[in-house]
Scaffold this active site. Sequence first.
Site: not given
Length: 482
Positions: A294, A345
């Site tokens: 991220h 994720d």
Amino acid sequence: MTQPTRIRRCHAGHLWQADGWSREGIFGIDADGTLQAVEDGPAERLGTWVLPGMPNLHSHAFQRAMAGLAERRGKVGGSSALVPGHDDQKAAIQDRTPQQDNFWSWRETMYAFAAAVGPDELKAIAAQLYVEMLKAGYTQVCEFHYLHHQPDGTPYAQPEAMSLALVEAAREAGIALTLLPVLYMRGGFDGRPLGARQRRFGHEVDAYLRLLETLRSQQDADLSVGIALHSLRAVPEDALQAVLTSGLAQDGPIHIHIAEQLGEVQDCLAIRGARPVEWLLDHADVGERWCLVHATHLNEDETARLARTGAVAGLCPTTEANLGDGLFPLASYLDAGGTLGIGSDSHISISPVEELRWLEYGQRLATRRRNIAARREGASVGETLWRAALEGGAQASGLPVGTLQPGHRADLLVLDDGSALLAAREEPALLDSLIFAGNTPLVRDVMSGGRWVVRDFRHHDEERIAQRYRETVQRLRQAPAG
Ligand code: NGQ
Ligand code: ZN
């Protein structure tokens, strides 16, 4: 005398290589599941379109069981109007105890769910997840694992019990695993202690290094063990330096959550005097072994600097969309020569096709342009993204995956020869069609480490694993929220 029967010879009508498709590809697989170069000659035909399996560089396995359970509106109110295109950054920053649902309110739901997950539950959920990953075309997964202890923070009798649950799940499903035990020490940049629901994540540096050492001793062809720092907010600077200078950090992958939310960029600036990516690049020797998960909020300078390090930007577009994170500066990062890979994720979606599609679509929606990832005239978006994700994912995994070259794992996907969509396509448009129009499952067979784990759309152990998963989720629903 050599024993030719020990090498299995395989043929693909079209074989995806690092430099593009090759026709009538022939390759060998030895008894250890490693690819070997072979001379032309008779070979078993696998199918028309054969690709390397996709590495999945970021997973929190337990979150699969709560996919779809955090999509109901919480408390309504607050000042930040939800006007599309209205970038109310201030409101987002201050909104840590949200009046409106956001990342931090989702995290509370996630913590409540995590509280009831022990080793048996984790193994059942992860095995189901890994079966789903294989069927979708992921043949390797990086497990960013921080659910270490019992809910009150006491270690299990066997301190690595939760890690071993993931190892067992990966072996049951037959997926290559990069296990990344996570160091998690603080509840925020201000150094506050872990909250009650975070206690089970925590380690002191010594205990963390012991866990790492124990897990490293279990490494084999299907398991690599790397290092993960949860985030700059969860790891104080002295601990980060202690881990990075330890002997165990001198090889293997190093992953970190870096700049997902504007709130953490703001806190990092306020407390450490720099933005998260900027701070990390100034304080650690970030290079090709690193994966910055991220790396969403980058300014121009950070984008160029990160690209130069050769580290992987770990992008998880469906989760980042689901959590309302923001958009990664894809075009400038690619222009600067940056490396990237994809992860599922939170597992709100398990599909390399959907991750890559949304990586591109997010950019199109924000810029009102098309074909963003393709930076040269005539380049294909699908090929550019698929190739980038194979290379970056392999780099982040620390395993010989992501390519069908001799010496690498025989991890491959055979696409559905019966698909009308693909049958009407030639090489140049194949990956564009797969990524932008491939909605029905188009992966027919999957080989992992030289073994068929999915044949004709079915995983060899999927009924048993799904049944155990159903029973587990039912049990979790009855457990009191932690
Ligand atoms: C995690 N997940 O560790 O599971 C995080 C949320 C946090 C994502 N960032 C928790 N997608 O970052 O504190
Ligand atoms: Zn994560």
